[in-house]
Design a protein around this motif. Structure first.
Motif, mmCIF file in Angstrom:
data_model
loop_
_atom_site.group_PDB
_atom_site.id
_atom_site.type_symbol
_atom_site.label_atom_id
_atom_site.label_comp_id
_atom_site.label_asym_id
_atom_site.label_seq_id
_atom_site.Cartn_x
_atom_site.Cartn_y
_atom_site.Cartn_z
ATOM 1 N N SER A 389 0.820 -1.211 0.000
ATOM 2 C CA SER A 389 0.000 0.000 0.000
ATOM 3 C C SER A 389 0.853 1.260 0.000
ATOM 4 C CB SER A 389 -0.932 -0.012 1.210
ATOM 5 O OG SER A 389 -0.173 -0.203 2.386
ATOM 6 N N ASN A 390 2.165 1.133 0.226
ATOM 7 C CA ASN A 390 3.049 2.292 0.149
ATOM 8 C C ASN A 390 3.887 2.301 -1.124
ATOM 9 O OD1 ASN A 390 2.285 3.545 2.642
ATOM 10 N ND2 ASN A 390 3.302 1.839 3.672
ATOM 11 N N GLY A 419 -6.733 -4.300 7.532
ATOM 12 C CA GLY A 419 -6.662 -3.202 8.481
ATOM 13 C C GLY A 419 -7.682 -2.169 8.030
ATOM 14 N N ARG A 420 -7.238 -0.944 7.803
ATOM 15 C CA ARG A 420 -8.162 0.080 7.329
ATOM 16 C C ARG A 420 -8.165 0.169 5.805
ATOM 17 N NH1 ARG A 420 -9.522 5.764 9.810
ATOM 18 N NH2 ARG A 420 -10.804 6.547 8.111
ATOM 19 N N LEU A 421 -7.209 -0.469 5.160
ATOM 20 C CA LEU A 421 -6.998 -0.214 3.735
ATOM 21 C C LEU A 421 -7.953 -0.992 2.840
ATOM 22 C CD1 LEU A 421 -3.113 -0.275 3.791
ATOM 23 C CD2 LEU A 421 -4.568 1.719 3.307
ATOM 24 N N ARG A 483 -11.989 7.094 1.272
ATOM 25 C CA ARG A 483 -11.176 6.904 0.074
ATOM 26 C C ARG A 483 -9.707 7.145 0.420
ATOM 27 N NH1 ARG A 483 -12.243 7.977 -5.669
ATOM 28 N NH2 ARG A 483 -14.385 8.265 -5.017
ATOM 29 N N PRO A 484 -8.845 6.188 0.141
ATOM 30 C CA PRO A 484 -7.438 6.389 0.501
ATOM 31 C C PRO A 484 -6.776 7.408 -0.421
ATOM 32 C CG PRO A 484 -7.704 4.321 -0.690
ATOM 33 C CD PRO A 484 -9.085 4.890 -0.499
ATOM 34 N N ALA A 485 -5.896 8.246 0.146
ATOM 35 C CA ALA A 485 -5.103 9.144 -0.700
ATOM 36 C C ALA A 485 -4.150 8.297 -1.532
ATOM 37 C CB ALA A 485 -4.324 10.116 0.176
ATOM 38 N N GLU A 486 -3.874 8.726 -2.766
ATOM 39 C CA GLU A 486 -2.957 7.945 -3.618
ATOM 40 C C GLU A 486 -1.515 8.085 -3.158
ATOM 41 O OE1 GLU A 486 -2.685 7.459 -7.703
ATOM 42 O OE2 GLU A 486 -4.851 7.484 -8.077
ATOM 43 N N ILE A 487 -0.748 7.019 -3.359
ATOM 44 C CA ILE A 487 0.671 7.055 -3.018
ATOM 45 C C ILE A 487 1.380 7.994 -3.983
ATOM 46 C CG2 ILE A 487 2.773 5.642 -2.914
ATOM 47 C CD1 ILE A 487 0.670 5.105 -0.762
ATOM 48 N N PRO B 38 0.073 2.595 10.219
ATOM 49 C CA PRO B 38 0.535 1.962 8.980
ATOM 50 C C PRO B 38 -0.076 2.622 7.736
ATOM 51 C CG PRO B 38 -1.052 0.543 10.120
ATOM 52 C CD PRO B 38 -0.762 1.695 11.030
ATOM 53 N N THR B 39 -1.075 3.467 7.925
ATOM 54 C CA THR B 39 -1.752 4.073 6.771
ATOM 55 C C THR B 39 -1.485 5.569 6.716
ATOM 56 O OG1 THR B 39 -3.792 4.490 8.006
ATOM 57 C CG2 THR B 39 -3.609 2.355 6.921
ATOM 58 N N ALA B 41 0.286 7.461 4.765
ATOM 59 C CA ALA B 41 0.170 8.093 3.449
ATOM 60 C C ALA B 41 -1.285 8.205 3.019
ATOM 61 C CB ALA B 41 0.957 7.291 2.410
ATOM 62 N N GLN B 42 -2.084 7.191 3.339
ATOM 63 C CA GLN B 42 -3.460 7.165 2.832
ATOM 64 C C GLN B 42 -4.420 7.949 3.723
ATOM 65 O OE1 GLN B 42 -1.601 4.437 3.436
ATOM 66 N NE2 GLN B 42 -1.272 3.442 1.453
ATOM 67 N N TYR B 43 -4.244 7.843 5.053
ATOM 68 C CA TYR B 43 -5.249 8.391 5.980
ATOM 69 C C TYR B 43 -4.659 9.243 7.099
ATOM 70 C CZ TYR B 43 -8.387 4.973 3.779
ATOM 71 O OH TYR B 43 -9.134 4.265 2.888
ATOM 72 N N HIS B 46 -6.301 12.632 7.621
ATOM 73 C CA HIS B 46 -7.700 12.409 7.992
ATOM 74 C C HIS B 46 -7.813 12.012 9.465
ATOM 75 C CE1 HIS B 46 -11.822 10.844 7.841
ATOM 76 N NE2 HIS B 46 -11.342 9.794 8.499
ATOM 77 N N LYS B 70 -3.510 1.118 14.654
ATOM 78 C CA LYS B 70 -3.272 -0.181 14.004
ATOM 79 C C LYS B 70 -4.330 -0.450 12.944
ATOM 80 C CE LYS B 70 0.254 -1.015 16.620
ATOM 81 N NZ LYS B 70 1.621 -0.957 16.053
ATOM 82 N N GLY B 71 -4.756 0.599 12.278
ATOM 83 C CA GLY B 71 -5.721 0.418 11.189
ATOM 84 C C GLY B 71 -7.168 0.583 11.623
ATOM 85 N N ALA B 72 -7.414 1.406 12.649
ATOM 86 C CA ALA B 72 -8.779 1.589 13.159
ATOM 87 C C ALA B 72 -9.643 2.358 12.163
ATOM 88 C CB ALA B 72 -8.727 2.334 14.485
#
Lengths: 512, 90
Positions: A389-390, A419-421, A483-487, B38-39, B41-43, B46, B70-72
């Motif tokens: 994901s990175n 996880g959240r992804l 929505r995940p931000a793009e890498i 772990p997220t 970059a994505q979140y 936020h 941890k991805g909550a």
């Protein structure tokens, strides 16, 4: 240029020539003839036995800038690749291209030799851990080349991947180089990937910890392809080569995905006598075997063949008469190795036979159903199994795109969230398998059929399975996680992902 | 305006949970959030803004927050922040 899956491929990529953009799963038409090793002779009375890896390296004529290859059947128990690279480093040879059929965590040991310039290019199926990070770092002299198992066999036979010296870990070997993988303490089972290297490399070095009286039989790799034989104390760790008894997943999410996958097969129209099946090695895919077996028994269906990397569930189905034949390019556990050794209907095949798109026709062409894992899937059904994901390389292309292209029904399984992804997203970071070759995406929240497959959509109506559109699946994920931000990535290309036909389906750019 | 009286925690470091630690801060120093996730970059942005928003909904303007994610999902994050605040203001 933009290729047929909409990815921007630079017109020129350092060390990659020519740059051929992906144009569709069967668009590339091969021309010319297969490559081959240099002619050589070993006269009567010749001695192939070498005292050490060092002596074999010298005898093989290994020099700066050459290409060396290995096979990854020893998985995380492999001692061969590391020991050979260390010996090469001691001999001050530099600038090599390393072209193993894949890399495992245990091969992290060669990192210092890459930093030191012994190895300056890598062409393989993928890498994890530190090696994956290294491939993503841009430290190599040219971008890494990622190939599928079938694509690698094709590249070797086409002369695009020219191997100067192949080093082959040989669990059972005689003094003249006949090899099999089923005997000895380092038994790995099928030698499928190594067969192609042995047939096409200019020089072939067998490395064994189990020298047996001539002739070693059965013969998987023949003496006619082997130049030198080296005896070591140990070429591998049996515990790392083969897993013990597999435990079927108890993870309720994986079991639900597995149940849906089995249900799709049952209602797909392909579930009939004589069908064929490949299972991936992921948890949900293995768990699916249990449900498929129950359905085969209940409906009195027997299959023609099982294919692939082989695991215990497939061996069980072979032994119970549910499949007539198993075609085996690689073994993952002890029971598969035992089966290859003892069951004449369990057949060892080369990577070319398995999946090479540019020969008379590989086994994947005869495949009805394959279940494949995925890291990410997008709304165009494209699949990523190579970057995390990175945007860092942490997986392998393997037989993913080969089997998806060959099989009549390619089922991709993945949890909707890790996880959240979200795992079903707008656009996968890296495309390994084009969506055109993927038929169904299965998650624990529901499954989506590729709109191209109107026949399959019809067949699954009334199945009771939670069929929805891929956009709906994505929306469920985004509603939960956002929505995940793009890498964000730089312009620097650190790896090219070859499609099985040798065209470039995507590139990996260095993450910012 | 609500004041944090002591350092307090809520949550765990199990997968898909978040461990929130809140501590009092000097008046006028605002909300400072240290996030590991772990997220990122994505979140990352936020999650930080969600924590700040949740704190502000309880009238907290100054705090030092450590968030070990941890991805909550969002509702887990809001629940953990709410409980940490309740414990810190009791």
């Amino acid at each position: 240029m933009i290729n047929a899956v909409g990815r921007l491929i630079p017109d020129a990529i350092k060390g990659i020539a020519p740059v051929r953009p992906y144009a569709g799963p069967f668009a590339a038409v091969p021309a010319g003839r297969t490559a081959g090793p240099k002619l050589r002779a070993n006269n009567p009375g010749s001695d192939k036995l070498m005292k050490s890896i060092d002596q074999a390296i010298e005898a093989a004529g290994l020099r700066d800038g050459m290409t060396i290859s290995f096979h990854h059947h020893f998985r995380n128990g492999d001692f061969v690749l590391n020991q050979v690279v260390e010996a090469i480093a001691r001999r001050k040879i530099t600038g090599l291209t390393l072209a193993p059929s894949s890399l495992n965590d245990i091969n992290d040991a060669i990192l210092p030799h890459i930093e030191a310039g012994v190895i300056t290019a890598i062409e393989t199926s993928g890498a994890r851990g530190k090696l994956g990070k290294l491939l993503t770092s841009g430290k190599l002299a040219k971008p890494a080349v990622i190939r599928s198992h079938g694509g690698r066999a094709r590249a070797i036979e086409a002369g695009e991947l020219k191997i100067d010296v192949a080093f082959i870990g040989a669990p059972c070997c005689d003094h003249y180089g006949n090899i099999n993988g089923i005997e000895g303490r380092s038994a790995c089972g099928s030698m499928g990937y190594a067969m192609v290297d042995a047939a096409f490399a200019d020089k072939v070095v067998a490395i064994t910890d189990n020298l047996v009286p001539y002739p070693a039989t059965p013969i998987s790799i023949p003496q006619t392809q082997v130049d030198f034989v080296v005896i070591l104390d140990s070429i591998g760790d049996p515990a790392g080569i083969a897993s013990g008894a597999l435990r079927i997943s108890r993870n309720p999410r994986e079991l639900l995905i597995a149940e849906y996958a089995a249900g799709i097969i049952e209602h797909s129209g392909y579930f009939r006598n004589g069908y064929s099946l490949q299972l991936g090695s992921g948890g949900a895919s293995l768990a699916a075997a249990r449900f498929i077996k129950e359905k085969m028994l209940a409906r009195g269906i027997t299959g023609s063949f099982g294919l692939g990397g082989i695991t215990a569930p497939m061996v069980e189905m072979l032994e119970q008469g549910l499949f007539q034949t198993v075609f085996d390019v690689q073994d993952f556990d002890v029971s598969s190795i035992q089966s290859l050794k003892n069951n004449p209907r369990h057949v060892e095949v080369s990577a070319s036979y398995y999946a090479n798109p540019h020969n008379g026709g590989p086994a994947v062409n005869n495949l009805d159903v394959v279940i494949l894992s995925a890291t990410e899937v997008d709304v165009d059904f494209n699949v990523n199994v190579i970057t995390d994901s990175n945007g860092v390389i942490m997986g392998a292309s393997g037989g993913h795109s080969d089997t998806a292209a060959g099989a009549r029904l390619a089922i991709v399984v993945a949890p909707l969230l890790r996880g959240r992804l979200p795992m079903v997203i707008d656009r996968v970071h890296t495309i390994v398998t084009p969506g055109e070759t993927v038929d169904v995406v299965v998650t624990e929240r529901g499954l989506a059929v590729n709109p191209r497959r109107t026949d399959l959509i019809g067949n699954l109506k009334g199945s009771g399975l939670p069929v929805m559109s891929i956009e709906e699946l994505r929306q469920i994920a985004y509603d939960l996680a956002g929505r995940p931000a793009e890498i964000r990535v730089s312009d620097e290309v650190v790896a090219v992902v070859e499609y099985r036909d040798g065209t470039i389906i995507d590139v990996v750019r260095k993450p910012l | 305006m609500t004041k944090l009286l002591r350092t307090a925690q809520a949550g765990t470091v199990e997968s898909t949970d978040i461990l929130i630690t809140v501590a009092p801060a000097e008046d006028g120093t605002g909300v400072r959030i240290e996030l590991s996730t772990p997220t990122l970059a994505q979140y990352g942005e936020h999650i930080k803004s969600l924590i700040a928003k949740t704190l502000s909904s309880y009238g907290i303007e100054d705090a030092v927050v450590n968030a070990n994610d941890k991805g909550a999902l969002d509702y887990t994050i809001e629940a953990r922040v709410t409980t940490a605040v309740a414990r810190a203001t009791r």
